[in-house]
Write an enzyme that holds these catalytic residues in place. Sequence first.
Site, mmCIF file in Angstrom:
data_model
loop_
_atom_site.group_PDB
_atom_site.id
_atom_site.type_symbol
_atom_site.label_atom_id
_atom_site.label_comp_id
_atom_site.label_asym_id
_atom_site.label_seq_id
_atom_site.Cartn_x
_atom_site.Cartn_y
_atom_site.Cartn_z
ATOM 1 N N ARG A 149 -10.557 -16.042 -50.586
ATOM 2 C CA ARG A 149 -11.123 -14.991 -49.759
ATOM 3 C C ARG A 149 -12.576 -14.779 -50.173
ATOM 4 O O ARG A 149 -12.953 -15.050 -51.315
ATOM 5 C CB ARG A 149 -10.353 -13.676 -49.933
ATOM 6 C CG ARG A 149 -8.881 -13.717 -49.555
ATOM 7 C CD ARG A 149 -8.225 -12.363 -49.807
ATOM 8 N NE ARG A 149 -6.824 -12.335 -49.415
ATOM 9 C CZ ARG A 149 -5.803 -12.602 -50.221
ATOM 10 N NH1 ARG A 149 -6.042 -12.910 -51.498
ATOM 11 N NH2 ARG A 149 -4.559 -12.549 -49.780
ATOM 12 N N LYS A 173 -5.788 -9.309 -53.496
ATOM 13 C CA LYS A 173 -5.412 -7.962 -53.076
ATOM 14 C C LYS A 173 -4.495 -7.331 -54.111
ATOM 15 O O LYS A 173 -3.641 -7.990 -54.693
ATOM 16 C CB LYS A 173 -4.720 -8.024 -51.710
ATOM 17 C CG LYS A 173 -5.649 -8.466 -50.579
ATOM 18 C CD LYS A 173 -4.941 -8.446 -49.241
ATOM 19 C CE LYS A 173 -5.898 -8.817 -48.119
ATOM 20 N NZ LYS A 173 -5.238 -8.798 -46.794
ATOM 21 N N HIS A 284 -13.594 -16.082 -43.402
ATOM 22 C CA HIS A 284 -12.179 -16.434 -43.325
ATOM 23 C C HIS A 284 -11.959 -17.719 -42.538
ATOM 24 O O HIS A 284 -10.901 -18.338 -42.651
ATOM 25 C CB HIS A 284 -11.392 -15.274 -42.699
ATOM 26 C CG HIS A 284 -10.531 -14.547 -43.682
ATOM 27 N ND1 HIS A 284 -11.003 -14.130 -44.911
ATOM 28 C CD2 HIS A 284 -9.225 -14.181 -43.649
ATOM 29 C CE1 HIS A 284 -10.025 -13.523 -45.567
ATOM 30 N NE2 HIS A 284 -8.931 -13.559 -44.825
ATOM 31 N N ARG A 287 -11.283 -20.358 -44.913
ATOM 32 C CA ARG A 287 -9.946 -20.159 -45.491
ATOM 33 C C ARG A 287 -8.876 -20.623 -44.494
ATOM 34 O O ARG A 287 -7.929 -21.319 -44.870
ATOM 35 C CB ARG A 287 -9.780 -18.682 -45.839
ATOM 36 C CG ARG A 287 -8.436 -18.275 -46.426
ATOM 37 C CD ARG A 287 -8.560 -16.821 -46.880
ATOM 38 N NE ARG A 287 -7.290 -16.154 -47.053
ATOM 39 C CZ ARG A 287 -6.572 -16.179 -48.184
ATOM 40 N NH1 ARG A 287 -7.008 -16.879 -49.212
ATOM 41 N NH2 ARG A 287 -5.438 -15.511 -48.275
ATOM 42 N N HIS A 310 -0.786 -15.158 -50.473
ATOM 43 C CA HIS A 310 -0.067 -14.305 -49.532
ATOM 44 C C HIS A 310 1.189 -13.739 -50.182
ATOM 45 O O HIS A 310 1.961 -14.485 -50.800
ATOM 46 C CB HIS A 310 0.339 -15.094 -48.285
ATOM 47 C CG HIS A 310 -0.801 -15.416 -47.378
ATOM 48 N ND1 HIS A 310 -0.765 -16.451 -46.465
ATOM 49 C CD2 HIS A 310 -2.022 -14.834 -47.235
ATOM 50 C CE1 HIS A 310 -1.905 -16.489 -45.806
ATOM 51 N NE2 HIS A 310 -2.682 -15.524 -46.254
ATOM 52 N N TYR A 319 -0.242 -20.452 -39.835
ATOM 53 C CA TYR A 319 -0.948 -21.727 -39.864
ATOM 54 C C TYR A 319 -0.071 -22.877 -39.376
ATOM 55 O O TYR A 319 -0.588 -23.902 -38.949
ATOM 56 C CB TYR A 319 -1.478 -22.008 -41.270
ATOM 57 C CG TYR A 319 -2.452 -20.956 -41.720
ATOM 58 C CD1 TYR A 319 -3.703 -20.855 -41.127
ATOM 59 C CD2 TYR A 319 -2.125 -20.040 -42.702
ATOM 60 C CE1 TYR A 319 -4.601 -19.872 -41.512
ATOM 61 C CE2 TYR A 319 -3.011 -19.060 -43.100
ATOM 62 C CZ TYR A 319 -4.246 -18.980 -42.502
ATOM 63 O OH TYR A 319 -5.121 -18.004 -42.876
#
Length: 338
Positions: A149, A173, A284, A287, A310, A319
């Site tokens: 990220r 995160k 992004h 990414r 994730h 994806y």
Amino acid sequence: MRTSAVVEGYLSHLAEVRRLSAATVRAYRSDLDDLVRVLNDPPIEEIGVDDLREWQWRASQAGKSRATAARRTSTVRGMFAWAGDAGLVTVDPSQRLVSPKRGRTLPAVATQDALSEVLAAAAESATHGDAIALRDHALLELLYGSGARVSEACGLDLDDIDHERRTLRLRGKGDKERVVPFGLPAERALQAYLVRARPVLRARREAQASDDLPRSDRGRPDAARGDGGRAARSSSGGAAHGTDRDARAVFLGAKGARLGPRAVHALVSRTVGPRLGTDVLGPHALRHSAATHLLDGGADLRAVQEILGHASLGTTQIYTHVSAERLREAYRLAHPRA
């Protein structure tokens, strides 16, 4: 208690207890500050479901998307749940607020050939030795090579890179750490930047910090050092231009401070955007492209989930839809009976 006071308490809880990222807390603040403004900051216990519906209706009239409405609903539910646990409300009107279904939009993905051209152009610019060009080449290679990220790339410190194993320690995160690999092209670009460009950018920061010191402190050995500068700045009461954290940063801006997300956004928009037919493209995109190309190459979905950081496999599965769409398009163009 006024809603604005509850909002501040909830945001402090998110930052200090749940340890959400600064960017996530800013997004929560944006939604909740809008709630306070639209409802004119009433006592929290006076807010009803009709007030929340009015708040959402105004947002839809302003052109906000269903995804934004869903996020705002989640935000206000989180605040009321926290307020209930804290004994600030006895009734939670947000539970009766309907959350719209999010529309599924596939992420923007550049082809491998397009990104090869972008990276080749960045490498060519870097051969001239310009510090910013060297940095940009390394940054683009690393974003695409690791799937990081933008906040994770900007937050990288020098000791987060293991050059021997070619891995990065990323803080994602919720302040969660993970280790991800990156490739040889990124390592070469990174080494060129760290050796030839980063010292130049860092020197600009130190020169600026020296200029801002009181005249009596200039030339002192401790003031010239990154750590001793703290004492000089502390004694003078001035703000620190070159913080210790900036001194450890991998990617630096033109003035030698830690590179920020906006600069990365501008870089990706300028270099990758035209390949996707847009002038505005977030980091992004690299990414998304990295994840899609990994799956195209046969990578396991769980492995891609770990690389991207994730929490849910469902987030990574988007994806697979991108890869399936690309496969169908290739079939349509190539198969005589398509």
